[in-house]
Design an enzyme around this catalytic site. Structure first.
Site, PDB file in Angstrom:
ATOM      1  N   TYR A   1       0.751  -1.207  -0.172  1.00 24.18           N
ATOM      2  CA  TYR A   1       0.218   0.168   0.129  1.00 24.18           C
ATOM      3  C   TYR A   1       0.643   1.293  -0.046  1.00 24.18           C
ATOM      4  CZ  TYR A   1      -3.930   3.029   1.223  1.00 24.18           C
ATOM      5  OH  TYR A   1      -4.506   4.783   1.432  1.00 24.18           O
TER       6      TYR A   1
ATOM      7  N   LYS B   1     -26.653   1.305  19.849  1.00 28.66           N
ATOM      8  CA  LYS B   1     -26.201   3.090  19.954  1.00 28.66           C
ATOM      9  C   LYS B   1     -25.390   3.033  20.245  1.00 28.66           C
ATOM     10  CE  LYS B   1     -28.723   6.508  21.603  1.00 28.66           C
ATOM     11  NZ  LYS B   1     -27.992   7.389  22.161  1.00 28.66           N
TER      12      LYS B   1
ATOM     13  N   LYS C   1     -36.127   0.621  14.985  1.00 31.13           N
ATOM     14  CA  LYS C   1     -37.028   1.528  13.832  1.00 31.13           C
ATOM     15  C   LYS C   1     -37.877   1.077  13.122  1.00 31.13           C
ATOM     16  CE  LYS C   1     -31.994   4.206  13.474  1.00 31.13           C
ATOM     17  NZ  LYS C   1     -30.840   4.257  12.665  1.00 31.13           N
TER      18      LYS C   1
HETATM   19  S1  IVH Z   1     -30.736   6.947  14.276  1.00 30.27           S
HETATM   20  C1  IVH Z   1     -33.843  10.452  13.748  1.00 30.27           C
HETATM   21  N1  IVH Z   1     -28.850   4.963  14.805  1.00 30.27           N
HETATM   22  O1  IVH Z   1     -27.949   8.948  19.326  1.00 30.27           O
HETATM   23  C2  IVH Z   1     -33.128   9.344  14.275  1.00 30.27           C
HETATM   24  N2  IVH Z   1     -29.044   7.183  15.839  1.00 30.27           N
HETATM   25  O2  IVH Z   1     -30.284  10.824  19.877  1.00 30.27           O
HETATM   26  C3  IVH Z   1     -31.722   9.470  13.906  1.00 30.27           C
HETATM   27  N3  IVH Z   1     -27.205   6.850  17.377  1.00 30.27           N
HETATM   28  O3  IVH Z   1     -27.049  11.519  18.518  1.00 30.27           O
HETATM   29  C4  IVH Z   1     -31.258   9.380  14.666  1.00 30.27           C
HETATM   30  N4  IVH Z   1     -26.307   4.610  17.490  1.00 30.27           N
HETATM   31  O4  IVH Z   1     -25.973  10.210  16.993  1.00 30.27           O
HETATM   32  C5  IVH Z   1     -29.733   6.516  15.395  1.00 30.27           C
HETATM   33  N5  IVH Z   1     -28.075   3.824  14.880  1.00 30.27           N
HETATM   34  C6  IVH Z   1     -27.929   4.424  15.378  1.00 30.27           C
HETATM   35  C7  IVH Z   1     -27.531   5.459  16.826  1.00 30.27           C
HETATM   36  C8  IVH Z   1     -27.778   7.210  16.951  1.00 30.27           C
HETATM   37  C9  IVH Z   1     -25.989   6.270  17.713  1.00 30.27           C
HETATM   38  C10 IVH Z   1     -26.755   8.279  18.452  1.00 30.27           C
HETATM   39  C11 IVH Z   1     -27.311   9.473  17.212  1.00 30.27           C
HETATM   40  C12 IVH Z   1     -27.807  10.929  17.614  1.00 30.27           C
HETATM   41  C13 IVH Z   1     -28.506   9.640  19.502  1.00 30.27           C
HETATM   42  C14 IVH Z   1     -29.947   9.997  18.972  1.00 30.27           C
END
Ligand code: IVH
Length: 697
Positions: free
Chosen positions: A50, A135, A313
Site C-alpha cells: 500500500y 446505539k 426503528k
Molecule cells: S438514528 C431520527 N441510529 O444517538 C433518528 N442514532 O438521539 C436519528 N446514535 O446522537 C438517529 N447510534 O448520533 C440512530 N444506530 C443509531 C445510533 C444513533 C447512535 C446516536 C445519534 C444521536 C443519538 C440519537
C-alpha cells in the site's frame, strides 16, 4: 543505452495523458485497498505494498500538481488550521430519539405498543417489522456528498445548525472521500463518529507517556478530536465511523433512489463504501426486540467499541412517514439504553498492588457502586502521576468507569465534594508484599519493587522467565505448570525447582507419570548451562540476552559480576548508568545472592572463563555488519569474536558502518556497502583484522 537509462526515459517521457490515466488507476487501487482494510477489516495486500503505491501516486502528483483532486488518498490531511468552526445549517434537521431506560423488556414492549396503537393495529394484526441496531457511543455526523465527492461534514449541534468539521473528518480512513459512479448527485450520509476501545487505550497510553492529559472515555476523546481546529492533531486521534441513516438526498422524482425499507437503505449505504455495523438485524415484534436487547447486552463487553444501548426503528419507510414526528423526535424510532458504564462513588482508601512484573499500582478502594453491569469496589489509579494529575484524595467523590473487560478505573474527581483537608497520597518506599526497596527510574512514571524473584507477587513471572528457552531452557515448564506449582506451594523460589521430586509433581492435577519424569529430566539437563543464560535467567531489570553476554565476556565469572561496583559495571560494552545501577542493586540484596548460592548448591553450573577484557580492543568504536554465509564461522561465533574485540555488530549498512564482512550469497547489504564505499572483508580478512593466529597479517 543502459537498462537504467531506459527506465529513466520510461518514467520521465510518459505523456501527461498517460500519467493522468496512471494517477486515476493508482487512486482507484488505493481506494479499494483502503476500503478492504478500514471498512471490511480484510486487507488484501501487505502494508508495505500500500505504502509503495501511495508513494508512487504522490510522486506522480508532485510532477502534475494540476491533476491533484480533493478526493485523492494523498489529500486526507491537508494540514489546514481553522480560525474557528463555521456554522452549518442542516438541509434536513438532525433529530434526537426518545430514550427508554428500562433495563427490562418493558422498554421494547412499551415502544412496540405505542407504534401499534399509532398505526391502528389490532391484536390479530401481524407483528411490526423493526430494524434493531447498536446505539454507538460517539457523536452524530452528517456527511454531505455532491456528485460523489465529500464536500462537507457537520456535527449535529442543536439539530438545526451544526459545525463544519470537514477538515478533521477527511482524516478518517473509513470515510470515503469519493463514491462510486451512479450515486445520487446529492447524498447526505448520517452516522456516528467514534473511537474504538483499543485505539482509545493506545491513545491514552501515548498521552500518559508524554505527560499529556488523558481522555476520560472514547466518546470524549472522539468529540475532542472532531472539534480540533488543526486537522494534523485530529489525524493523530484514531477515529472510526458507522453509518446508520440518510439526510438530504436527490428525490426519487429527480432520479434519486426509492427505498422501501430502512434495511434496504442501510444495505445500499454499505455498498457505496460506508461502514455499517454487522449487528444490524431485522426483528419481528416486541419479542424479538427484547431478544436483541438481551443478546447485544450480553456481548456488549466483547465489542471493540462502546455502545450505550440499542436503537429500534420501524423498518418500512412508508410506515415511518405515517408515524411522523412528535416535536423533535421521530415516533418510529426509540433508543433503549443499558446500565451506565460510568458512575460516581466515594474513595474510601488507596491501596497499592504489586503486579507480576514488580510494577506498583495504586488502587482506589471504593464505596460499592453498580457500573457497567457489575458491582465495583476497586478501581485502578494507574500510577502516582495519574493520581496527582487527577487530584484524587481519600474521601473524594470520583467518576468510575468500567467498559468491556477493561479493569475499572477512576477517570476523574467530581469537584466540590471534598470535606476538609486530606493528605496527599504517597507511594510506599518499601514493597507492600516483600519489603524490598521501591524505586522509580528517571523518566518513568511507574514505581517498581526491586525484590525480583524474591517477591511473591513476581514469583510466577520470575520462574517462567528463568525457564524460558533463551534462558535456562527448561522444556515443559510453561505457565500452566508454573501456576499449579506456585499455587500448590511446591515452589516458592527458583532453587525449589531443583528440589522438587516426582511425588510432588505427580500430586498435581492432570500430571501424568511420564510428563512429570520429562519435566524432571529437563530440569536436570538445564543444570549444565552457560553464564550468559544464567544471568539472563535471573531476570535482572534491563539485563537482556545481549547485556548478559557482554557482562559474561567482560567479567568472566559470576562472582566478579556480583562484586562489581557501578563504576566497574559502566566499563562494560553498552552498559549505561541505569543498567549498571539495576545490576548493582540486584546483587546488593542479600536474598538475591542467596538464591544464586542455592542454585549453585543445587548443581547449576557453567564454564567460567577469564575476563575477556584482556582481549585487545582492536575494533573499539567500530561498527561491523555481517552478511551472507561465512566459510568456517557461524554468524554467532563471528559476532562473538567481533564484539570481544570491542566492535559493535549492527544489522544494517549505513555511512557510519566501518566494515561489512560478507560470506557466500551476500545480498543487498553487500550491494549497499559497495554503493556507500564501505570496506568489505571476507572471513579471512576479518580474522586478519582481529589479529587472530593463523591468519595472514
Ligand atoms: S438514528 C431520527 N441510529 O444517538 C433518528 N442514532 O438521539 C436519528 N446514535 O446522537 C438517529 N447510534 O448520533 C440512530 N444506530 C443509531 C445510533 C444513533 C447512535 C446516536 C445519534 C444521536 C443519538 C440519537
Amino acid at each position: 543505452m543502459t537498462d537504467s537509462a531506459d527506465l529513466f526515459s520510461a518514467v520521465t517521457h510518459a505523456s501527461p495523458a498517460q500519467d493522468a490515466i496512471k494517477i486515476k488507476a493508482l487512486r482507484a487501487q488505493l481506494h479499494r485497498w483502503a476500503h478492504e482494510y478500514y471498512v471490511k477489516d480484510a486487507p488484501s495486500v501487505p502494508d508495505a505494498e500500500y505504502d509503495r503505491v501511495f508513494r508512487e501516486l504522490q510522486a506522480l502528483e508532485a510532477a502534475h500538481p494540476d491533476l491533484i483532486t480533493s478526493d485523492s488518498p494523498t489529500q486526507r490531511v491537508l494540514g489546514a488550521v481553522m480560525q474557528g468552526l463555521a456554522p452549518v445549517r442542516h438541509a434536513v434537521p438532525m433529530l434526537s430519539i426518545h430514550t427508554e431506560t428500562d433495563t427490562e423488556a418493558t422498554g421494547a414492549q412499551a415502544f412496540d405498543a405505542r407504534v401499534r396503537r399509532e398505526l391502528g393495529l389490532g391484536e390479530s394484526d401481524p407483528p411490526v417489522e423493526y430494524v434493531a441496531e447498536p446505539k454507538f457511543d460517539g457523536l452524530a455526523m452528517s456527511l454531505r456528498y455532491e456528485n460523489g465527492r465529500l464536500v462537507q461534514a457537520a456535527t449535529r449541534g442543536d439539530g438545526e445548525v451544526g459545525e463544519d468539521v470537514t477538515h478533521n473528518i477527511r482524516t478518517i480512513r473509513q470515510i470515503p472521500l469519493s463514491l462510486p459512479e451512479g450515486v445520487p448527485p446529492l447524498l447526505e450520509v448520517r452516522g456516528e463518529v467514534y473511537m474504538r476501545r483499543a485505539d482509545f487505550d493506545a491513545l491514552n497510553e501515548r498521552q500518559r507517556e508524554r505527560g499529556d492529559k488523558t481522555f476520560v472515555n472514547p466518546r470524549n476523546a472522539a468529540a475532542g478530536a472532531v472539534r480540533q481546529l488543526d486537522s494534523g492533531i485530529a489525524a493523530q486521534r484514531p477515529l472510526s465511523f458507522f453509518a446508520y441513516g440518510l439526510g438530504a438526498i436527490t428525490p426519487a422524482a429527480e432520479g434519486g433512489p426509492d427505498f422501501r425499507t430502512h434495511y434496504e437503505l442501510l444495505q445500499q449505504i454499505k455498498s457505496w463504501g460506508f461502514p455499517v455495523a454487522a449487528h444490524v438485524h431485522i426483528a419481528l415484534g416486541a419479542t424479538e426486540l427484547v431478544a436483541y436487547h438481551q443478546q447485544v447486552g450480553a456481548s456488549r463487553d466483547a465489542l471493540p467499541y462502546d455502545i450505550d444501548g440499542v436503537v429500534y426503528k420501524v423498518n418500512r419507510l412508508d410506515l415511518q412517514r405515517d408515524l411522523g414526528f412528535k416535536t423533535r423526535e421521530p415516533r418510529w424510532a426509540v433508543a433503549h439504553k443499558y446500565p451506565a458504564q460510568e458512575m460516581a462513588t466515594r474513595v474510601e482508601g488507596i491501596d497499592v498492588q504489586v503486579g507480576r512484573t514488580g510494577k506498583l499500582t495504586p488502587v482506589a478502594r471504593l464505596a460499592p457502586v453498580f457500573v457497567g453491569g457489575v458491582t465495583v469496589t476497586n478501581a485502578t489509579l494507574h500510577n502516582l502521576f495519574e493520581i496527582r494529575k487527577k487530584g484524587v484524595r481519600v474521601g473524594d467523590t470520583v467518576i468510575v468507569r468500567r467498559a468491556g473487560d477493561v479493569i475499572p478505573e477512576v477517570v476523574g474527581v467530581m469537584p466540590g465534594h471534598r470535606s476538609g483537608y486530606v493528605k496527599n497520597f504517597r507511594m510506599p518506599s518499601q514493597c507492600p508484599v516483600c519489603g524490598s526497596a521501591v524505586v522509580r527510574e528517571k523518566g518513568e512514571a511507574n514505581h517498581r519493587c526491586t525484590g525480583g524473584l524474591y517477591c511473591a507477587a513476581q514469583r510466577k513471572e520470575a520462574i517462567l522467565h528463568f525457564a524460558a528457552r533463551r534462558a535456562m531452557d527448561i522444556e515443559g515448564l510453561g505457565d500452566k505448570l508454573v501456576d499449579q506449582l506456585v499455587d500448590a506451594s511446591v515452589i516458592r523460589t527458583l532453587p525449589d525447582l531443583y528440589r522438587m521430586g516426582l511425588t510432588s509433581l505427580i500430586a498435581l492435577e492432570r500430571m501424568a507419570d511420564k510428563s512429570a519424569q520429562n519435566v524432571l529430566a529437563a530440569l536436570e539437563k538445564s543444570k549444565q548451562t552457560t553464564l550468559p543464560r544464567f544471568l539472563f535467567g535471573l531476570g535482572i531489570r534491563h539485563v537482556g540476552e545481549a547485556t548478559a553476554k557482554d557482562l559474561a565476556r567482560h567479567f568472566g565469572t559470576l562472582d566478579a559480576i556480583m562484586d562489581a561496583g557501578v563504576e566497574q559495571l559502566l566499563a562494560v560494552n553498552d552498559v549505561g548508568p541505569v543498567v549498571a545501577q539495576a545490576i548493582h542493586r540486584f546483587f546488593e540484596q542479600p536474598h538475591n545472592r542467596e538464591v544464586v548460592e542455592q542454585l549453585r548448591a543445587c548443581g547449576v553450573t557453567w564454564p567460567e572463563g577469564a575476563p575477556a577484557a584482556k582481549a585487545p580492543q582492536v575494533l573499539a568504536g567500530k561498527t561491523v555488519v555481517l552478511t551472507g554465509t561465512l566459510p568456517t564461522l557461524s554468524r554467532d561465533a563471528a559476532r562473538d569474536l567481533l564484539e570481544a574485540a570491542g566492535a559493535k555488530v549492527a544489522g544494517s549498512v549505513s555511512k557510519k558502518t566501518s566494515y561489512v564482512v560478507a560470506g557466500a550469497d551476500a545480498g543487498s547489504k553487500l550491494a549497499r556497502a559497495e554503493e556507500l564505499g564501505v570496506p568489505v572483508l571476507d572471513e579471512a580478512g576479518m580474522l586478519a583484522l582481529l589479529g587472530a593466529p593463523g591468519a595472514c597479517a
